[in-house]
Design a protein around this motif. Structure first.
Motif, PDB file in Angstrom:
ATOM      1  N   GLY A 102       9.787 -42.792  59.615  1.00  0.00           N
ATOM      2  CA  GLY A 102       8.925 -41.562  59.537  1.00  0.00           C
ATOM      3  C   GLY A 102       8.609 -41.405  58.050  1.00  0.00           C
ATOM      4  O   GLY A 102       9.331 -41.771  57.023  1.00  0.00           O
ATOM      5  N   TRP A 103       7.322 -41.018  57.884  1.00  0.00           N
ATOM      6  CA  TRP A 103       7.159 -40.453  56.509  1.00  0.00           C
ATOM      7  C   TRP A 103       6.980 -38.632  56.753  1.00  0.00           C
ATOM      8  O   TRP A 103       6.420 -38.322  57.667  1.00  0.00           O
ATOM      9  CB  TRP A 103       5.770 -40.633  56.097  1.00  0.00           C
ATOM     10  N   PHE A 104       7.820 -38.436  55.727  1.00  0.00           N
ATOM     11  CA  PHE A 104       7.689 -36.797  55.764  1.00  0.00           C
ATOM     12  C   PHE A 104       7.172 -36.211  54.513  1.00  0.00           C
ATOM     13  O   PHE A 104       7.279 -37.101  53.372  1.00  0.00           O
ATOM     14  CB  PHE A 104       9.147 -36.028  55.930  1.00  0.00           C
ATOM     15  N   ARG A 105       6.844 -35.127  54.327  1.00  0.00           N
ATOM     16  CA  ARG A 105       6.328 -34.397  53.026  1.00  0.00           C
ATOM     17  C   ARG A 105       6.769 -33.024  52.944  1.00  0.00           C
ATOM     18  O   ARG A 105       6.915 -32.360  53.775  1.00  0.00           O
ATOM     19  CB  ARG A 105       4.735 -34.397  52.887  1.00  0.00           C
ATOM     20  N   GLN A 106       6.814 -32.673  51.691  1.00  0.00           N
ATOM     21  CA  GLN A 106       7.449 -31.188  51.314  1.00  0.00           C
ATOM     22  C   GLN A 106       6.515 -30.728  49.995  1.00  0.00           C
ATOM     23  O   GLN A 106       6.764 -31.093  49.134  1.00  0.00           O
ATOM     24  CB  GLN A 106       8.943 -31.047  51.166  1.00  0.00           C
ATOM     25  N   ALA A 107       5.952 -29.705  50.353  1.00  0.00           N
ATOM     26  CA  ALA A 107       5.143 -28.984  49.396  1.00  0.00           C
ATOM     27  C   ALA A 107       5.945 -27.916  48.750  1.00  0.00           C
ATOM     28  O   ALA A 107       6.948 -27.395  49.449  1.00  0.00           O
ATOM     29  CB  ALA A 107       3.804 -28.705  49.762  1.00  0.00           C
ATOM     30  N   PRO A 108       5.753 -27.328  47.424  1.00  0.00           N
ATOM     31  CA  PRO A 108       6.571 -26.237  46.918  1.00  0.00           C
ATOM     32  C   PRO A 108       6.426 -25.104  47.681  1.00  0.00           C
ATOM     33  O   PRO A 108       5.258 -24.578  48.168  1.00  0.00           O
ATOM     34  CB  PRO A 108       5.876 -26.140  45.594  1.00  0.00           C
ATOM     35  N   GLY A 109       7.714 -24.570  47.991  1.00  0.00           N
ATOM     36  CA  GLY A 109       7.565 -23.154  48.913  1.00  0.00           C
ATOM     37  C   GLY A 109       7.405 -23.470  50.328  1.00  0.00           C
ATOM     38  O   GLY A 109       7.405 -22.374  51.132  1.00  0.00           O
ATOM     39  N   LYS A 110       7.058 -24.822  50.811  1.00  0.00           N
ATOM     40  CA  LYS A 110       6.848 -25.050  52.136  1.00  0.00           C
ATOM     41  C   LYS A 110       8.026 -25.810  52.794  1.00  0.00           C
ATOM     42  O   LYS A 110       8.802 -26.558  52.203  1.00  0.00           O
ATOM     43  CB  LYS A 110       5.649 -25.697  52.521  1.00  0.00           C
ATOM     44  N   GLU A 111       8.259 -25.693  54.230  1.00  0.00           N
ATOM     45  CA  GLU A 111       9.246 -26.399  54.798  1.00  0.00           C
ATOM     46  C   GLU A 111       8.817 -27.774  54.857  1.00  0.00           C
ATOM     47  O   GLU A 111       7.714 -28.555  54.849  1.00  0.00           O
ATOM     48  CB  GLU A 111       9.421 -25.991  56.233  1.00  0.00           C
ATOM     49  N   ARG A 112       9.857 -29.005  55.058  1.00  0.00           N
ATOM     50  CA  ARG A 112       9.399 -30.463  55.074  1.00  0.00           C
ATOM     51  C   ARG A 112       8.640 -30.568  56.514  1.00  0.00           C
ATOM     52  O   ARG A 112       9.327 -29.974  57.622  1.00  0.00           O
ATOM     53  CB  ARG A 112      10.668 -31.162  55.064  1.00  0.00           C
ATOM     54  N   GLU A 113       7.657 -31.659  56.537  1.00  0.00           N
ATOM     55  CA  GLU A 113       6.782 -31.641  57.775  1.00  0.00           C
ATOM     56  C   GLU A 113       6.645 -33.191  57.977  1.00  0.00           C
ATOM     57  O   GLU A 113       6.740 -33.909  57.178  1.00  0.00           O
ATOM     58  CB  GLU A 113       5.642 -31.041  57.765  1.00  0.00           C
ATOM     59  N   GLY A 114       7.064 -33.507  59.186  1.00  0.00           N
ATOM     60  CA  GLY A 114       6.563 -35.195  59.394  1.00  0.00           C
ATOM     61  C   GLY A 114       5.260 -35.181  59.552  1.00  0.00           C
ATOM     62  O   GLY A 114       4.368 -34.485  60.042  1.00  0.00           O
ATOM     63  N   VAL A 115       4.689 -36.345  58.922  1.00  0.00           N
ATOM     64  CA  VAL A 115       3.320 -36.578  58.807  1.00  0.00           C
ATOM     65  C   VAL A 115       2.926 -37.761  59.595  1.00  0.00           C
ATOM     66  O   VAL A 115       1.987 -37.976  60.395  1.00  0.00           O
ATOM     67  CB  VAL A 115       2.784 -36.771  57.318  1.00  0.00           C
ATOM     68  N   ALA A 116       4.047 -38.961  59.583  1.00  0.00           N
ATOM     69  CA  ALA A 116       3.666 -39.997  60.357  1.00  0.00           C
ATOM     70  C   ALA A 116       4.934 -40.544  60.595  1.00  0.00           C
ATOM     71  O   ALA A 116       5.795 -40.592  59.998  1.00  0.00           O
ATOM     72  CB  ALA A 116       2.762 -41.128  59.658  1.00  0.00           C
ATOM     73  N   ALA A 117       4.828 -41.358  61.734  1.00  0.00           N
ATOM     74  CA  ALA A 117       6.031 -41.808  62.511  1.00  0.00           C
ATOM     75  C   ALA A 117       5.639 -43.198  63.412  1.00  0.00           C
ATOM     76  O   ALA A 117       4.697 -43.193  63.933  1.00  0.00           O
ATOM     77  CB  ALA A 117       7.096 -41.095  63.228  1.00  0.00           C
ATOM     78  N   ILE A 118       6.561 -44.249  63.516  1.00  0.00           N
ATOM     79  CA  ILE A 118       6.600 -45.284  64.016  1.00  0.00           C
ATOM     80  C   ILE A 118       8.008 -45.372  64.869  1.00  0.00           C
ATOM     81  O   ILE A 118       8.826 -45.596  64.050  1.00  0.00           O
ATOM     82  CB  ILE A 118       6.245 -46.490  63.180  1.00  0.00           C
ATOM     83  N   SER A 119       7.973 -45.608  66.222  1.00  0.00           N
ATOM     84  CA  SER A 119       9.136 -45.938  66.778  1.00  0.00           C
ATOM     85  C   SER A 119       9.695 -47.375  66.553  1.00  0.00           C
ATOM     86  O   SER A 119       8.915 -48.324  66.158  1.00  0.00           O
ATOM     87  CB  SER A 119       8.700 -45.913  68.300  1.00  0.00           C
ATOM     88  N   SER A 120      10.896 -47.263  66.762  1.00  0.00           N
ATOM     89  CA  SER A 120      11.606 -48.649  66.735  1.00  0.00           C
ATOM     90  C   SER A 120      11.103 -49.778  67.625  1.00  0.00           C
ATOM     91  O   SER A 120      10.473 -49.329  68.640  1.00  0.00           O
ATOM     92  CB  SER A 120      13.149 -48.586  67.035  1.00  0.00           C
ATOM     93  N   ALA A 121      10.908 -50.767  67.114  1.00  0.00           N
ATOM     94  CA  ALA A 121      10.191 -52.201  67.845  1.00  0.00           C
ATOM     95  C   ALA A 121       8.674 -51.873  67.688  1.00  0.00           C
ATOM     96  O   ALA A 121       7.769 -52.567  68.025  1.00  0.00           O
ATOM     97  CB  ALA A 121      10.541 -52.153  69.374  1.00  0.00           C
ATOM     98  N   SER A 122       8.227 -50.802  66.698  1.00  0.00           N
ATOM     99  CA  SER A 122       7.016 -50.652  66.532  1.00  0.00           C
ATOM    100  C   SER A 122       5.902 -50.521  67.512  1.00  0.00           C
ATOM    101  O   SER A 122       4.776 -50.886  67.185  1.00  0.00           O
ATOM    102  CB  SER A 122       6.533 -51.738  65.446  1.00  0.00           C
ATOM    103  N   ASP A 123       6.164 -50.263  68.538  1.00  0.00           N
ATOM    104  CA  ASP A 123       5.351 -49.829  69.645  1.00  0.00           C
ATOM    105  C   ASP A 123       4.451 -48.645  69.768  1.00  0.00           C
ATOM    106  O   ASP A 123       3.610 -48.537  70.665  1.00  0.00           O
ATOM    107  CB  ASP A 123       6.053 -50.129  71.042  1.00  0.00           C
ATOM    108  N   LEU A 124       4.922 -47.706  68.930  1.00  0.00           N
ATOM    109  CA  LEU A 124       4.235 -46.286  69.278  1.00  0.00           C
ATOM    110  C   LEU A 124       4.030 -45.639  67.864  1.00  0.00           C
ATOM    111  O   LEU A 124       5.039 -45.796  66.917  1.00  0.00           O
ATOM    112  CB  LEU A 124       5.071 -45.384  70.091  1.00  0.00           C
ATOM    113  N   THR A 125       2.917 -44.860  67.588  1.00  0.00           N
ATOM    114  CA  THR A 125       2.722 -44.161  66.380  1.00  0.00           C
ATOM    115  C   THR A 125       2.554 -42.716  66.516  1.00  0.00           C
ATOM    116  O   THR A 125       2.091 -42.444  67.668  1.00  0.00           O
ATOM    117  CB  THR A 125       1.785 -44.803  65.308  1.00  0.00           C
TER     118      THR A 125
END
Length: 123
Positions: free
Chosen positions: A35-58
């Motif tokens: 997964g790729w996550f991001r956190q902006a100042p003063g905000k909670e960390r959020e997931g932006v993109a993910a790929i499942s094991s075996a790369s079959d789902l995004t």
């Protein structure tokens, strides 16, 4: 030892593009959810993109759908996040993360994290 190191962050104008890379070592990337996550100042960390094991789902957050693309190259141990049409609200520290039981954009199940790379989008 599992290690993740992000690179590719920087300063870009709105509408521009960046590609983030994550170098993974110490494990077989194919067996892990990523997964790729991001956190902006003063905000909670959020997931932006993910790929499942075996790369079959995004998975993508609604805020980045159609603009960001996650990919991985297990042979090279690399994970990428292509970011297009960047907006000032995309400004954040971006983190790469993996986990055997990781699935989707929720951080639960993600066990290993990189130190992050800063992305700043100017208006």
């Amino acid at each position: 030892e599992v290690q993740l190191v992000e690179s590719g962050g920087g300063l870009v104008k709105a509408g521009g593009s960046l590609t983030l890379s994550c170098a993974a070592s110490g494990f077989t990337l194919y067996d892990y959810g990523i997964g790729w996550f991001r956190q902006a100042p003063g905000k909670e960390r959020e997931g932006v993109a993910a790929i499942s094991s075996a790369s079959d789902l995004t998975f993508y957050a609604d805020s980045v759908k159609g603009r960001f693309a996650i990919s991985s190259d297990s042979a090279k141990g690399m994970v990428y996040l292509q970011m297009n049409s960047l907006k000032p609200e995309d400004t954040a520290v971006y983190y790469c993360s993996v986990g055997v039981w990781a699935y989707g954009l929720k951080s639960g199940g993600y066990d290993y994290w990189g130190p992050g790379t800063q992305v700043t989008v100017s208006s």
